[in-house]
Design a protein around this motif. Structure first.
Motif, PDB file in Angstrom:
ATOM      1  N   ALA A 172     -10.060  -3.888  -0.278  1.00 57.68           N
ATOM      2  CA  ALA A 172      -8.936  -4.780  -0.540  1.00 57.68           C
ATOM      3  C   ALA A 172      -8.211  -4.336  -1.806  1.00 57.68           C
ATOM      4  CB  ALA A 172      -9.421  -6.217  -0.668  1.00 57.68           C
ATOM      5  N   GLY A 173      -8.981  -3.921  -2.826  1.00 58.67           N
ATOM      6  CA  GLY A 173      -8.361  -3.444  -4.058  1.00 58.67           C
ATOM      7  C   GLY A 173      -7.538  -2.191  -3.814  1.00 58.67           C
ATOM      8  N   ILE A 221      -6.136  -1.216  -1.001  1.00 59.94           N
ATOM      9  CA  ILE A 221      -4.936  -1.534  -0.223  1.00 59.94           C
ATOM     10  C   ILE A 221      -3.879  -2.157  -1.119  1.00 59.94           C
ATOM     11  CG2 ILE A 221      -4.057  -2.876   1.696  1.00 59.94           C
ATOM     12  CD1 ILE A 221      -5.715  -0.668   2.573  1.00 59.94           C
ATOM     13  N   MET A 222      -4.377  -2.904  -2.115  1.00 61.46           N
ATOM     14  CA  MET A 222      -3.476  -3.498  -3.091  1.00 61.46           C
ATOM     15  C   MET A 222      -2.596  -2.424  -3.725  1.00 61.46           C
ATOM     16  SD  MET A 222      -3.265  -6.413  -4.193  1.00 61.46           S
ATOM     17  CE  MET A 222      -1.542  -6.200  -4.269  1.00 61.46           C
ATOM     18  N   VAL A 223      -3.247  -1.325  -4.127  1.00 62.97           N
ATOM     19  CA  VAL A 223      -2.512  -0.236  -4.754  1.00 62.97           C
ATOM     20  C   VAL A 223      -1.519   0.366  -3.760  1.00 62.97           C
ATOM     21  CG1 VAL A 223      -2.749   1.982  -5.893  1.00 62.97           C
ATOM     22  CG2 VAL A 223      -4.428   0.205  -6.297  1.00 62.97           C
ATOM     23  N   PHE A 258      -0.082  -1.155  -1.358  1.00 62.48           N
ATOM     24  CA  PHE A 258       0.989  -2.125  -1.311  1.00 62.48           C
ATOM     25  C   PHE A 258       2.012  -1.860  -2.389  1.00 62.48           C
ATOM     26  CE2 PHE A 258      -0.646  -5.880   1.032  1.00 62.48           C
ATOM     27  CZ  PHE A 258       0.542  -6.146   1.639  1.00 62.48           C
ATOM     28  N   LEU A 259       1.500  -1.703  -3.614  1.00 62.76           N
ATOM     29  CA  LEU A 259       2.403  -1.517  -4.734  1.00 62.76           C
ATOM     30  C   LEU A 259       3.209  -0.247  -4.556  1.00 62.76           C
ATOM     31  CD1 LEU A 259       0.188  -2.662  -7.686  1.00 62.76           C
ATOM     32  CD2 LEU A 259       2.086  -3.823  -6.618  1.00 62.76           C
ATOM     33  N   ILE A 293       5.908  -0.919  -2.068  1.00 66.17           N
ATOM     34  CA  ILE A 293       6.991  -1.723  -2.638  1.00 66.17           C
ATOM     35  C   ILE A 293       7.827  -0.895  -3.606  1.00 66.17           C
ATOM     36  CG2 ILE A 293       7.482  -3.691  -4.122  1.00 66.17           C
ATOM     37  CD1 ILE A 293       5.036  -5.027  -2.904  1.00 66.17           C
TER      38      ILE A 293
END
Lengths: 386, 188
Positions: free
Chosen positions: B63-64, B66-68, B70-71, B74
């Motif tokens: 999850a961490g 994927i967070m990156v 995501f960023l 974006i």
């Protein structure tokens, strides 16, 4: 598991859910009152006695407000984001033991939703979906201020999660358990300070793990986006940050999620560092009463510290926040984990006495060597001045 | 039906559906979201198989990560969503189809040969996990495989530092060039 067990389980979940809601309600009132007191204002005073129902009134107001979805918004994600911001906070609370147990219908019901043997890891795992709520809210709003706010806050939360993880690692190395119940049990008993029989002090982890406690408190403020780390919603720069475009019930969910998160983070601090529900139990009619009271008292104490920090410290600048997290907190946390490891493992291998002597020798040498240049320069300055 | 099976049959369709939806999704952020759903389902499967530590690691690490991702999405693609996934590499599509078919064939024959379907539970699993799953894993990692574990972590750190040094050098070269240009008065 038979039917009764299921009923008890569901009842516990429902009770904890509503108890958290009530705690949040009181917490928001408490925070506003304390902050008002520090600014010599009265604070909320209309709804209920001394304004204690202010949060309820706000909640009802938000409930009946129109929910506006920006035309530019990404609809499904825009709807999911507040839910993602709210529920992980509730889920993380599931592993917190907030009392002993109570005997009902011939069963022992513990004051904890689930005693899983990866307690601390569960807390960390529930911290990550929380970030998604904020990032997705900012992105899906289709507007610039929310996007900037969410990028800021996700970078902040990811950075401070590392520091928080390190402080938790130090605690779990010291106590030797991952399960929350086991960590609370490990904190039973008393220290005898200075090797004396008198002056007993409870064996709470914040004494031997004080640096980790400080790191945890700072990181927990950053994790919950509370002042002085509330850069995600710095109103002077970003309107309201990631929830600028949210209104009505969806905004209420963000608000609620943030405060449930604060309660959860404070409850973790109480459990890991302040002995959980442990405390002197005076003979009472009801045996579960004292542990629950102690837990709540400690919770209020930690919250009070959070509120005091909010009322006194100015908001940090963003680059300072990041460099503080990466260049101060994380190296410090790493060194502290190393030191904890040495303290835990070395006495087992070499014996207590040898390690103490060795540590004293190393400390003495370091102090001596580091003071040498200072001694020489001090002498030179004297010469220049004369 | 035992509880484990109920949980499995609730999460298995979600896992498969989210994986397929992720593949056909054109919007990069939606695809990343569906990938998270998939990873959470897989984490639940680990929990069912008696590996709670793996569950936590799956959620925290993936999850961490994927967070990156995501960023990056974006920041690189900007706020305007839309059809930004264009085919850049020549011949990628036929190669992907060929390799995908090969993989499907391999899985088909492996399943027919009975590989990967344990008829019975692994032997001694309960005994190994007696003191807790995380503790058992720690014992293996930090006793039996201590040296490889530490060597791997050193490798990862070296790689991270190398990437930082390379990025730093490039950034410094750019700022230096800019400063020189400004010094010559080329940039007003």
């Amino acid at each position: 598991m038979d039917l009764l067990d299921w009923v008890l389980l569901v009842a516990r979940v429902v009770i904890v859910f509503f108890a958290l809601l009530i705690v949040v309600m009181v917490l928001i009132w408490f925070e506003r009152k304390v902050v008002a007191d520090m600014q010599t204002r009265v604070g909320p005073m209309r709804a209920g006695p001394r304004g204690v129902l202010i949060t309820l009134a706000d909640g009802v107001k938000l409930f009946f407000k129109e929910g506006i979805t920006p035309t530019n918004a990404d609809r499904p994600v825009y709807a999911i984001a507040p839910i993602l911001a709210m529920f992980p906070a509730f889920l993380a609370f599931a592993v917190i033991p907030f009392g002993t147990h109570v005997h009902v219908f011939g069963r022992d019901v513990p004051f904890q939703l689930a005693d899983i043997n990866i307690g601390i890891l569960w807390v960390l795992a529930m911290a990550s979906p929380n970030v998604y709520g904020i990032v997705l809210a900012g992105w899906s709003s289709g507007s610039n201020y929310p996007l900037l706010g969410s990028v800021r806050s996700s970078a902040q939360m990811i950075s401070y999660e590392v520091g928080m993880g390190l402080s938790l690692v130090a605690v779990l190395m010291y106590s030797g358990h991952l399960s929350m119940t086991a960590i609370v049990d490990q904190q039973a008993g008393v220290f005898h300070l200075l090797g004396l029989g008198w002056l007993p002090f409870p064996r709470w982890n914040f004494v031997p793990q004080f640096p980790a406690f400080v790191v945890y408190l700072i990181c927990s403020l950053a994790e919950t986006n509370r002042p002085p780390f509330d850069l995600a919603e710095a109103e002077t720069e970003l309107v309201a940050g990631f929830h600028t475009e949210y209104s009505g019930i969806k905004f209420a969910m963000f608000y609620l999620g943030e405060y449930v998160n604060t309660v959860t983070v404070a409850a973790i601090a109480v459990t890991l560092f302040l002995g959980g529900w442990r405390g002197p139990a005076y003979p009472a009619v009801i045996h579960w009463f004292w542990p629950l009271l102690w837990f709540l008292l400690k919770l209020v104490l930690v919250m009070y510290v959070y509120v005091l920090i909010r009322a006194t410290l100015p908001r940090m600048r963003y680059d300072r926040l990041m460099s503080f997290g990466w260049k101060v907190l994380i190296p410090f946390g790493l060194v502290w984990v190393l030191a904890t490891g040495a303290v835990v493992v070395l006495p087992e291998v070499y014996g207590r006495r040898a390690v103490l002597v060795g540590a004293a020798a190393i400390l003495g040498t370091v102090l001596l060597v580091s003071s040498l240049p200072a001694l020489f320069t001090a002498g030179k300055k004297e010469q220049v001045r004369s | 039906m035992p509880l484990d099976n109920v949980v499995f049959w609730v999460f298995a369709p979600i896992a498969v559906a989210s994986a397929i939806a992720m593949l056909v999704q054109r919007n990069a952020v939606h695809a990343a979201l569906l990938l998270i759903v998939n990873f959470f389902c897989i984490a639940v499967f680990y929990l069912l198989l008696g590996a709670p530590f793996l569950f936590a690691v799956q959620v925290i690490v993936y999850a961490g990560a994927i967070m990156v991702l995501f960023l990056f999405v974006i920041m690189l693609l900007g706020v305007d969503r839309g059809d930004t996934l264009r085919e850049r590499l020549v011949g990628q599509r036929p190669a992907a189809i060929g390799l995908g078919l090969a993989l499907a064939l391999e899985v088909f024959f492996a399943v027919r040969a009975g590989v990967g379907f344990a008829a019975k539970a692994p032997v001694g699993f309960e005994k190994v996990n007696a003191g807790g799953n995380a503790q058992a894993l720690a014992r293996v990692l930090f006793r039996d495989y201590f040296f490889p574990f530490e060597a791997t972590s050193v490798l990862l750190i070296v790689a991270a530092i190398a990437a930082m040094v390379l990025a730093q050098r490039k950034a410094r070269a750019i700022t230096q060039a800019g400063a020189e240009a400004a010094g010559r008065g080329e940039v007003a």
